[in-house]
Design a protein around this motif. Structure first.
Motif, PDB file in Angstrom:
ATOM      1  N   GLU A  94     -20.983  33.206  -4.694  1.00 58.58           N
ATOM      2  CA  GLU A  94     -20.500  34.534  -5.057  1.00 58.58           C
ATOM      3  C   GLU A  94     -19.171  34.768  -4.360  1.00 58.58           C
ATOM      4  N   TYR A 111     -17.241  39.280  -8.205  1.00 57.96           N
ATOM      5  CA  TYR A 111     -17.360  40.739  -8.146  1.00 57.96           C
ATOM      6  C   TYR A 111     -15.968  41.302  -7.861  1.00 57.96           C
ATOM      7  N   TYR A 116     -19.505  30.237 -10.299  1.00 60.72           N
ATOM      8  CA  TYR A 116     -19.639  31.287  -9.296  1.00 60.72           C
ATOM      9  C   TYR A 116     -19.706  32.642  -9.984  1.00 60.72           C
ATOM     10  N   ILE A 117     -20.231  33.593  -9.247  1.00 63.72           N
ATOM     11  CA  ILE A 117     -20.311  34.972  -9.720  1.00 63.72           C
ATOM     12  C   ILE A 117     -19.198  35.730  -9.021  1.00 63.72           C
TER      13      ILE A 117
END
Length: 87
Positions: free
Chosen positions: A7, A34, A31-32
Protein backbone atom coordinates in the motif's frame (compact mmCIF):
# COMPACT_ATOMS: atom_id res chain seq x y z
CA UNK A 1 4.10 -18.00 -2.02
CA UNK A 2 1.50 -15.28 -1.96
CA UNK A 3 2.76 -11.77 -2.53
CA UNK A 4 2.21 -9.47 0.44
CA UNK A 5 -0.15 -6.52 0.17
CA UNK A 6 1.67 -3.34 -0.79
CA UNK A 7 0.00 0.00 0.00
CA UNK A 8 1.20 3.51 -0.76
CA UNK A 9 -0.18 6.85 0.40
CA UNK A 10 0.44 9.58 -2.18
CA UNK A 11 -0.38 13.16 -3.16
CA UNK A 12 -0.89 14.62 -6.63
CA UNK A 13 2.28 16.05 -8.15
CA UNK A 14 4.60 14.36 -5.64
CA UNK A 15 7.90 13.45 -7.31
CA UNK A 16 8.90 11.08 -4.51
CA UNK A 17 5.55 9.29 -4.87
CA UNK A 18 6.12 8.93 -8.61
CA UNK A 19 9.62 7.55 -8.01
CA UNK A 20 8.39 4.99 -5.47
CA UNK A 21 5.54 3.85 -7.73
CA UNK A 22 7.94 3.60 -10.69
CA UNK A 23 10.24 1.30 -8.71
CA UNK A 24 7.30 -0.91 -7.74
CA UNK A 25 6.00 -0.87 -11.33
CA UNK A 26 9.45 -1.84 -12.67
CA UNK A 27 9.39 -4.84 -10.31
CA UNK A 28 5.90 -5.82 -11.49
CA UNK A 29 4.45 -5.28 -8.02
CA UNK A 30 0.74 -4.63 -7.65
CA UNK A 31 -0.06 -2.04 -5.01
CA UNK A 32 -3.01 -0.18 -3.58
CA UNK A 33 -2.67 3.59 -3.88
CA UNK A 34 -4.42 6.01 -1.52
CA UNK A 35 -4.43 9.60 -2.78
CA UNK A 36 -4.50 11.94 0.23
CA UNK A 37 -4.03 15.19 -1.73
CA UNK A 38 -7.25 16.58 -0.30
CA UNK A 39 -6.74 15.10 3.18
CA UNK A 40 -9.80 13.34 4.48
CA UNK A 41 -10.22 9.96 6.19
CA UNK A 42 -7.33 8.28 4.33
CA UNK A 43 -4.89 10.92 5.67
CA UNK A 44 -6.07 10.18 9.20
CA UNK A 45 -5.77 6.46 8.47
CA UNK A 46 -2.17 6.98 7.30
CA UNK A 47 -1.33 8.93 10.47
CA UNK A 48 -2.91 6.19 12.62
CA UNK A 49 -1.06 3.40 10.80
CA UNK A 50 2.29 5.21 10.62
CA UNK A 51 2.58 7.32 13.79
CA UNK A 52 4.58 10.48 13.14
CA UNK A 53 4.10 10.31 9.36
CA UNK A 54 3.72 13.80 7.93
CA UNK A 55 5.07 13.31 4.42
CA UNK A 56 4.27 11.15 1.42
CA UNK A 57 4.77 8.64 0.13
CA UNK A 58 4.25 6.31 3.04
CA UNK A 59 4.73 2.73 1.92
CA UNK A 60 3.48 -0.34 3.75
CA UNK A 61 4.36 -3.92 2.86
CA UNK A 62 2.36 -6.64 4.64
CA UNK A 63 0.93 -3.93 6.93
CA UNK A 64 4.42 -2.82 8.07
CA UNK A 65 5.78 0.63 7.31
CA UNK A 66 8.96 0.67 5.24
CA UNK A 67 9.09 4.47 5.07
CA UNK A 68 9.11 6.60 1.95
CA UNK A 69 10.72 6.66 -1.47
CA UNK A 70 14.31 6.95 -0.22
CA UNK A 71 13.88 4.03 2.19
CA UNK A 72 12.27 1.91 -0.54
CA UNK A 73 15.16 2.66 -2.92
CA UNK A 74 17.68 1.85 -0.16
CA UNK A 75 16.02 -1.52 0.51
CA UNK A 76 16.23 -2.24 -3.22
CA UNK A 77 19.92 -1.25 -3.42
CA UNK A 78 20.69 -3.42 -0.39
CA UNK A 79 18.96 -6.41 -2.00
CA UNK A 80 16.34 -6.60 0.76
CA UNK A 81 13.27 -5.39 -1.13
CA UNK A 82 12.65 -8.53 -3.19
CA UNK A 83 12.46 -10.66 -0.04
CA UNK A 84 9.93 -8.27 1.52
CA UNK A 85 7.89 -8.43 -1.68
CA UNK A 86 8.03 -12.22 -1.77
CA UNK A 87 9.99 -12.24 -5.04
Amino acid sequence: MTAPTVEIYTKFGCGYCYRAKRLLDDKGVEYIEYDITMGGPKRKEMEDRVPGARTVPQILIADKSVGGSDELAALNREGKLDALLGQ
